[in-house]
Design a protein around this motif. Structure first.
Motif, PDB file in Angstrom:
ATOM      1  N   GLY A  70       0.547  -1.086  -0.100  1.00  0.00           N
ATOM      2  CA  GLY A  70      -0.050  -0.287  -0.014  1.00  0.00           C
ATOM      3  C   GLY A  70       0.727   1.262   0.227  1.00  0.00           C
ATOM      4  N   TRP A 130      -6.684   2.367  -4.541  1.00  0.00           N
ATOM      5  CA  TRP A 130      -6.145   2.191  -5.976  1.00  0.00           C
ATOM      6  C   TRP A 130      -6.849   3.206  -7.198  1.00  0.00           C
ATOM      7  CZ3 TRP A 130      -2.284   3.352  -9.055  1.00  0.00           C
ATOM      8  CH2 TRP A 130      -2.083   2.927 -10.431  1.00  0.00           C
ATOM      9  N   THR A 155     -11.539   1.395  -4.578  1.00  0.00           N
ATOM     10  CA  THR A 155     -10.057   0.515  -4.072  1.00  0.00           C
ATOM     11  C   THR A 155      -9.740   2.199  -4.111  1.00  0.00           C
ATOM     12  OG1 THR A 155      -9.457   0.079  -5.415  1.00  0.00           O
ATOM     13  CG2 THR A 155     -11.057  -2.023  -3.945  1.00  0.00           C
ATOM     14  N   ALA A 206       2.792  -0.557  -7.100  1.00  0.00           N
ATOM     15  CA  ALA A 206       1.143  -1.462  -6.174  1.00  0.00           C
ATOM     16  C   ALA A 206       1.189  -2.541  -7.075  1.00  0.00           C
ATOM     17  CB  ALA A 206      -0.267  -0.307  -7.295  1.00  0.00           C
ATOM     18  N   HIS A 251      -1.090   4.192   6.600  1.00  0.00           N
ATOM     19  CA  HIS A 251      -0.485   3.269   5.474  1.00  0.00           C
ATOM     20  C   HIS A 251      -1.329   2.351   4.930  1.00  0.00           C
ATOM     21  CE1 HIS A 251       3.405   2.021   2.917  1.00  0.00           C
ATOM     22  NE2 HIS A 251       2.467  -0.109   3.130  1.00  0.00           N
ATOM     23  N   VAL A 252      -2.479   2.565   3.656  1.00  0.00           N
ATOM     24  CA  VAL A 252      -2.729   1.526   4.007  1.00  0.00           C
ATOM     25  C   VAL A 252      -3.049   0.727   2.202  1.00  0.00           C
ATOM     26  CG1 VAL A 252      -4.871   3.344   4.979  1.00  0.00           C
ATOM     27  CG2 VAL A 252      -4.326   3.512   2.413  1.00  0.00           C
ATOM     28  N   SER A 253      -3.955   0.168   2.091  1.00  0.00           N
ATOM     29  CA  SER A 253      -4.004  -1.263   1.341  1.00  0.00           C
ATOM     30  C   SER A 253      -4.238  -0.729   0.219  1.00  0.00           C
ATOM     31  CB  SER A 253      -4.613  -2.503   1.611  1.00  0.00           C
ATOM     32  OG  SER A 253      -4.878  -3.430   0.171  1.00  0.00           O
ATOM     33  N   TRP A 254      -3.139  -1.331  -1.295  1.00  0.00           N
ATOM     34  CA  TRP A 254      -4.133  -0.812  -2.791  1.00  0.00           C
ATOM     35  C   TRP A 254      -5.404  -0.505  -2.972  1.00  0.00           C
ATOM     36  CZ3 TRP A 254      -1.163   3.121  -4.697  1.00  0.00           C
ATOM     37  CH2 TRP A 254       0.339   3.083  -4.488  1.00  0.00           C
ATOM     38  N   GLN A 255      -5.809  -1.910  -1.999  1.00  0.00           N
ATOM     39  CA  GLN A 255      -7.616  -2.500  -1.740  1.00  0.00           C
ATOM     40  C   GLN A 255      -8.148  -1.866  -0.887  1.00  0.00           C
ATOM     41  OE1 GLN A 255      -8.270  -4.187  -4.584  1.00  0.00           O
ATOM     42  NE2 GLN A 255      -6.107  -4.133  -5.265  1.00  0.00           N
ATOM     43  N   HIS A 256      -7.978  -1.217   0.093  1.00  0.00           N
ATOM     44  CA  HIS A 256      -8.442  -0.093   0.896  1.00  0.00           C
ATOM     45  C   HIS A 256      -9.562   0.468   0.305  1.00  0.00           C
ATOM     46  CE1 HIS A 256      -8.860   2.371   4.975  1.00  0.00           C
ATOM     47  NE2 HIS A 256      -9.717   3.233   3.569  1.00  0.00           N
TER      48      HIS A 256
END
Length: 714
Positions: free
Chosen positions: A569, A623, A621, A685, A609-614
């Motif tokens: 992320g 991204w 998402t 990513a 710091h978050v996931s690309w899929q957050h």
């Protein structure tokens, strides 16, 4: 043939139409175009009565002569006695006794800079009165009346009392003695040091007029990365010459002082603030300065930051350093503005350092010291959360610092109206003393009962003919002054004031430009640093995107330090699991940012710091949201271009063409930002840019190899 002869006659007589080069900024004083309103103005202001003879009274008289002659298209007489339908401009104690009695009580709650605009009947005469406790107050009132007239407002029933909310309303020039302007994008410095003090450029007076018209009452003439040379006598005489021009307009001069000056120009072996010889040297220097410039405002100091000398070099605190200078200035009424912009390469999070260094010193600064705090914790980014220091020093007056020069906001070529940024900061609730403890209430002194208050802006002014290079850069200068006078004004109100004075009162022009301006800052955030990304600009020059950069001499100069993108992320974890910078905020504000699922998306990557899929509030998402935001920013600039094109018939050709070309640059740059950033983040990513968004025009390597060795302002 007759038409040709007429044109030739006009040319030979010198009556060519003057190009709109932007020099007059918002003080254009164009003729009133509405016949009924023109007749009303002429009827109401048949003459002017200005009984005073101070330099400020002369400035008022000169301004009215120029403005009224131009707007009313006829001469207005200045009389030695009050005539019917007169405009009366005088401080209260110069008015006839009966008028003093009639108006004096109305000034009771007005401070020394405040004014009263009042339509009255006196001795059978209808009068328009501008009065105040001081000449400077009358000057401010004069500009307020002229602003109303430029905006084509009725002035037949005036009843306005106004006082500035902030005591200090300042510009900080980052101008060097070489005339090079650090982070300047509008040419070299307007201060021609080489020809001073003998040659006085008329531009200095126009600079004073523009500032006084929006209530700015102080200017720091030189760069915070200061040269001690300016404190030597030959240079102080140059400063005195500028001060003499600015004085009638209520503007004091200040200087950035180099902390090591006792060594560099004083032949001492130390600058230790607790050394008796050093203390004596500064006391003598202050005495010399005030003998040359009796109304000198004081010192601005950048110390122990980015290599600048300071008290920490001797094991002393910022308070020790500031108080040394404060003691030297105190006998003369001078102040010290001590910048809290400090950071070092060893810090685990640059966000935290100002708070860590300054909060233990709260209450230890002398009464004529303000700690000057940037609006955010990093460095004038397109969007920052407020500096936590703003809510953490209740015993210390704080001077809020904004940046007008667009170092990180597209520099001299992007249309970015900053009033929404200023308002976002001022209206943020810090929870310093419970709910409704806004930044505005802290810097204006209300929350903590301080009387020494202020707002300052790093100037965007240079020697370009139109002052700011981009014509719309003038709006940011204007907005700073108006908000420092009254932080409650809205971005929309200020924009429309500026538009009417700068481009005229055509409703289509006003509404179109207002829409462009109010959307411009958010558009710029979208194509540069959406969702809380920050400091991903090119190293050094800060021009253009460089999120891949990781080779600077120190980590906190590199974009990768701030976005921390990896395969999982993106974003800087400032919660308890990361740097814990979030703990520096008061609980009420902290909880707004603490949870990534509920954090305002505008600040998400500042704190998490978050996931690309957050999953984002939009349903996309992270991204996909990032791709959406970057493209929305480009589309926003496209829309501005079309909006500007729609009002082409109503804008003078010179400024229309200039803004058109600059919007073209902005559009190209927005695409560059989008393509370069999405290319890079896509490579990290391992995610493709989704349809229907366009693919970058070049491979990532193309953007990475771009170089700008001569970018301005660096």
């Amino acid at each position: 043939m007759k038409k040709v002869l007429l044109i030739l006659f006009i040319f030979l007589c010198g009556y060519q139409v003057q190009a709109e080069d932007g020099y007059n900024a918002w003080l254009r004083y164009t003729p009133i175009s509405q016949p009924a309103l023109l007749s009303a103005y002429r009827t109401q202001i048949a003459s002017c009565y200005i009984p005073g003879h101070s330099p400020t009274d002369t400035a008022i008289r000169n301004e009215l002569q120029q403005a009224l002659h131009s707007m009313l298209q006829q001469s207005v007489s200045f009389t030695a006695a009050i005539q019917p339908r007169a405009l009366v401009c005088a401080r209260i104690n110069l008015l006839p006794a009966a008028l003093q009695q009639q108006l004096g009580n109305l000034l009771t709650n007005t401070d020394s800079s405040g004014y009263l605009l009042k339509t009255i009947s006196y001795a059978g005469k209808n009068l328009t009165v501008i009065t105040a406790k001081t000449d400077i107050g009358v000057l401010y009132g004069t500009f307020a009346l002229l602003r109303k007239m430029q905006e084509q407002q009725p002035i037949s029933n005036l009843d306005e009392h106004s006082s500035p909310k902030l005591k200090l309303r300042l510009l900080n020039h980052w101008d060097n003695l070489t005339r090079y302007v650090e982070r300047g994008y509008a040419g070299i410095s307007i201060w021609n040091w080489h020809t001073l003090p003998t040659y006085i450029d008329p531009r200095y007076t126009d600079y004073a007029r523009l500032n006084a018209s929006i209530g700015i009452n102080g200017t720091v003439l030189n760069n915070v990365n200061a040269s001690a040379t300016i404190l030597t006598r030959p240079w102080l005489l140059k400063v005195a010459a500028i001060a003499k021009v600015l004085r009638p307009y209520g503007i004091r001069v200040y200087l950035s002082a180099r902390f090591s000056a006792p060594i560099e120009i004083g032949n001492l072996h130390t600058a230790d603030p607790l050394n008796d010889s050093v203390r004596t040297w500064w006391q003598e220097k202050a005495k010399e300065i005030y003998s040359i410039i009796p109304d000198f405002g004081g010192f601005l100091v950048k110390a122990n930051s980015e290599g600048q000398p300071g008290p920490q070099s001797y094991g002393r605190s910022h308070a020790d350093g500031a108080n040394l200078l404060a003691d030297a200035l105190a006998p003369y009424g001078g102040i010290v503005m001590w910048r809290a912009f400090v950071y070092n390469p060893e810090a685990t999070d640059r966000f935290k350092q100002a708070y860590e260094e300054f909060t233990p010193l709260d209450g230890k600064f002398h009464s004529n010291v303000l700690v000057q705090v940037k609006n955010g914790p990093i460095d004038f980014q397109p969007r920052e959360p407020i500096s936590p220091l703003l809510a953490a020093m209740p015993k210390t007056p704080l001077l809020l610092e904004f940046q007008l020069t667009q170092e990180y906001l597209g520099q001299g070529t992007h249309l970015v109206y900053e009033a929404p940024l200023f308002k976002e900061v001022l209206e943020t609730d810090t929870y310093a003393n419970g709910k409704n403890s806004t930044v505005a209430s802290i810097v204006d002194g209300d929350l903590n009962q301080h009387t020494l208050t202020g707002i300052t802006g790093v100037a965007n002014i240079g020697n370009e003919r139109n002052w700011t290079n981009h014509p719309f850069g003038q709006a940011n200068w204007y907005a700073l002054g108006r908000l420092a006078w009254n932080p409650q004004l809205s971005s929309d109100t200020i924009a429309k004031e500026w538009i009417r004075q700068t481009f005229g009162c055509n409703p289509k022009v006003i509404n179109t430009i207002d829409t462009m301006m109010l959307a411009s800052r958010e558009t710029m955030v979208q194509y540069m640093t959406p969702l809380g990304l920050h400091h991903i600009m090119g190293n050094g020059h800060h021009y253009g995107p460089a999120p891949w950069s990781n080779h600077a001499p120190r980590p906190d100069w590199d974009p990768v330090y701030y976005h921390k993108a990896d395969n999982f992320g993106i974003g800087f974890d400032r919660t308890a699991t990361g740097s814990n910078a979030l703990a520096q905020y008061q609980p009420g504000l902290r909880q707004q940012y603490a949870d990534s699922s509920s954090c305002d998306p505008r600040f998400l990557l500042w704190f998490h710091h978050v996931s690309w899929q957050h999953k984002m509030p939009s349903g996309r998402t992270l991204w996909n949201e990032l791709c959406y935001q970057y493209n929305a920013g480009v589309n926003g600039v496209t829309q501005m271009q079309q909006q500007w094109k729609n009002i082409a018939p109503f804008i003078d050709p010179e400024r229309y063409q200039q803004v058109t070309m600059l919007l073209g640059i902005q559009h190209q740059d927005a695409i560059w930002w989008r393509d370069a950033c999405l290319s890079y983040f896509s490579s990290i990513a391992k995610l493709p840019i989704p349809a229907p968004y366009p693919m970058p025009a070049h491979p990532l390597e193309y953007y990475q190899q771009l170089r700008f060795p001569y970018a301005p302002g660096n």
